[in-house]
Design an enzyme around this catalytic site. Sequence first.
Site, PDB file in Angstrom:
ATOM      1  N   TYR A  72       0.951  -1.224   0.073  1.00  0.00           N
ATOM      2  CA  TYR A  72      -0.056   0.067   0.020  1.00  0.00           C
ATOM      3  C   TYR A  72       1.020   1.269  -0.062  1.00  0.00           C
ATOM      4  O   TYR A  72       0.519   2.179  -0.711  1.00  0.00           O
ATOM      5  CB  TYR A  72      -0.899   0.113   1.029  1.00  0.00           C
ATOM      6  CG  TYR A  72      -1.905   1.094   1.129  1.00  0.00           C
ATOM      7  CD1 TYR A  72      -3.184   0.712   0.831  1.00  0.00           C
ATOM      8  CD2 TYR A  72      -1.789   2.456   1.532  1.00  0.00           C
ATOM      9  CE1 TYR A  72      -4.166   1.635   0.731  1.00  0.00           C
ATOM     10  CE2 TYR A  72      -2.617   3.451   1.515  1.00  0.00           C
ATOM     11  CZ  TYR A  72      -3.948   2.969   0.987  1.00  0.00           C
ATOM     12  OH  TYR A  72      -4.852   4.075   0.894  1.00  0.00           O
ATOM     13  N   ASP A 125     -10.055  18.108 -24.747  1.00  0.00           N
ATOM     14  CA  ASP A 125     -11.546  18.326 -24.231  1.00  0.00           C
ATOM     15  C   ASP A 125     -11.623  18.009 -22.695  1.00  0.00           C
ATOM     16  O   ASP A 125     -12.253  18.581 -22.001  1.00  0.00           O
ATOM     17  CB  ASP A 125     -12.396  17.483 -24.956  1.00  0.00           C
ATOM     18  CG  ASP A 125     -12.386  15.855 -24.936  1.00  0.00           C
ATOM     19  OD1 ASP A 125     -11.030  15.566 -24.819  1.00  0.00           O
ATOM     20  OD2 ASP A 125     -13.178  15.196 -25.225  1.00  0.00           O
ATOM     21  N   ALA A 217       1.032  14.380 -22.679  1.00  0.00           N
ATOM     22  CA  ALA A 217       0.671  12.823 -23.224  1.00  0.00           C
ATOM     23  C   ALA A 217       1.451  12.297 -24.215  1.00  0.00           C
ATOM     24  O   ALA A 217       1.847  11.428 -24.258  1.00  0.00           O
ATOM     25  CB  ALA A 217      -0.782  13.007 -23.792  1.00  0.00           C
TER      26      ALA A 217
HETATM   27  N1  F0G Z   1      -4.563  15.333 -22.595  1.00  0.00           N
HETATM   28  C1  F0G Z   1      -4.386  15.045 -23.876  1.00  0.00           C
HETATM   29  C2  F0G Z   1      -3.656  16.039 -24.763  1.00  0.00           C
HETATM   30  C3  F0G Z   1      -5.191  13.821 -24.377  1.00  0.00           C
HETATM   31  O1  F0G Z   1      -4.953  13.481 -25.553  1.00  0.00           O
HETATM   32  C4  F0G Z   1      -5.899  13.291 -23.265  1.00  0.00           C
HETATM   33  C5  F0G Z   1      -6.578  11.891 -23.882  1.00  0.00           C
HETATM   34  C6  F0G Z   1      -5.767  13.404 -22.014  1.00  0.00           C
HETATM   35  C7  F0G Z   1      -5.121  14.831 -21.658  1.00  0.00           C
HETATM   36  C8  F0G Z   1      -6.652  12.709 -20.970  1.00  0.00           C
HETATM   37  O2  F0G Z   1      -5.943  11.570 -20.752  1.00  0.00           O
HETATM   38  O3  F0G Z   1      -7.436   9.850 -21.356  1.00  0.00           O
HETATM   39  O4  F0G Z   1      -5.779   9.215 -19.803  1.00  0.00           O
HETATM   40  O5  F0G Z   1      -7.319  10.602 -19.051  1.00  0.00           O
HETATM   41  N2  F0G Z   1      -6.902  11.760 -24.907  1.00  0.00           N
HETATM   42  C9  F0G Z   1      -7.553  10.543 -25.526  1.00  0.00           C
HETATM   43  C10 F0G Z   1      -7.608  10.611 -26.821  1.00  0.00           C
HETATM   44  C11 F0G Z   1      -8.768  10.045 -24.690  1.00  0.00           C
HETATM   45  O6  F0G Z   1      -8.336   9.863 -27.651  1.00  0.00           O
HETATM   46  O7  F0G Z   1      -7.116  11.631 -27.547  1.00  0.00           O
HETATM   47  P1  F0G Z   1      -6.670  10.454 -20.343  1.00  0.00           P
END
Ligand code: F0G
Length: 459
Positions: A72, A125, A217
């Site tokens: 944990y 988004d 990401a």
């Molecule tokens: N930031 C970016 C630039 C992303 O493309 C995503 C997710 C996230 C944050 C959120 O991350 O999914 O791990 O919670 N993009 C996916 C897509 C869902 O299809 O482009 P997450």
Amino acid sequence: MELPFAESYKIKMVESLRRSSQSEREHWIKEAGYNLFNLKSDQVFVDLLTDSGTGAMSDRQWSEMMLGDESYAGASSYYKLKNAIAEITGFGYFLPTHQGRAAENVLFSAMISESDVIPGNAHFDTTKGHIEFRKATAIDCTIDEAFDTSLDHPFKGNLDLAKLEAVYQRYPLNRIPMVIITVTCNTSGGQPVSMQNIRDVSALSKRYGVKVVFDAARFAENAYFIKTREAGFESTSILDIVKEMFSYGDAMTMSSKKDAIVNMGGFIGFREEELFRKASVFNIMFEGFITYGGMSGRDMNALAQGLYEGTCFDYLETRIKQVAYLGSLLRDAGIPVQYPFGGHAIFVDAKRFLPQLPREQYVAQTLAVELYLEGGVRGVEIGTIMADRDPITRENRYPELEMVRLAIPRRTYTDNHMKYVAACLINVWNRRHNITKGYVITSEAPILRHFTVSLEKAK
Ligand code: F0G
């Protein structure tokens, strides 16, 4: 004879795919309310919905799974991941989270208050969702070149410094807790941000006392583009480029499901202990104790290994060349796609593909449905449905671009799959004049509606 390019890995395990018939697909998509998120995965032949969590882990990542420490608190897996993050990104403090949006939730809980303003380059988004959920405002400062899909510009993810400075001058600085640099910029087409732009944004923000946060990401793909497109970086290693990129930031949020090639996971990196401590409280509330935060030990191990693999030049070259291969097949057929090609996906310009459709009938969604009907290929709409309604007026927001994104999972499909996808889209292109009706919404959620929206054919 010059030797051709070939992938830098071979395949050890496979998963079967089933091809469906046109009439099956017509039935399934209607049942799904013309929302591709509602399809079952076995109703899809080539799934380009997302590159997020859909990659193939390596033999080394799978062996790391067996070595996970599930304690944990203070698990060795936590320290393995902490060391990998520090070595690769330079961030000395980190919090694990279950995915990228959880990292946003935790960090923004510590940093963003009601009526704050957060500039950035076309916020993703969920990022925008987490900002607006806090009654704050995201302001897009992407360069205008990003919105002309046919214009050749090497760094269409760049922020426009004049737009950014205008935000810094217009709003009280105590209402601007951060600027977000998304690398690569998903929303504008997987487009990279140059090192020079990162340096300039950081210098400008420092002058105004605004913190720089990376939405990281696809940071490794961004580094690949800096190496291959930006003068002066030709002989710099990916790891050195990554280190320099992050050196300009105060914090980073990471969806590990992308460039760290795991199926689930995320983290936040911090420069300073104070912010790390503040965010830790929210991590414990929302995610879990600070040494696991929503991840199991085995997953942290696989993630640490994935960070090393995801930043290897040979892997990145294989990956980005496959995306460009699909892009070239489409471009050579005359199909309007965002150019230059992005890192993780090809973005088809739906307004130029189907100019006859009114925007109220969701042009990009219509094209995504047609592509599915043609050959069972699932892409995703990045257009009016995803742009959601204005939180105050509740009117549709019509974004500059209506795109269908064909996101390519890492190390998952072969180039033959890319040929198949291209053939499907070319068939739709050849019958595009017969597509005269789009869709209307029959039900939608108040925020992030694209995941669950239902549609019917426009009358
Ligand atoms: N930031 C970016 C630039 C992303 O493309 C995503 C997710 C996230 C944050 C959120 O991350 O999914 O791990 O919670 N993009 C996916 C897509 C869902 O299809 O482009 P997450």
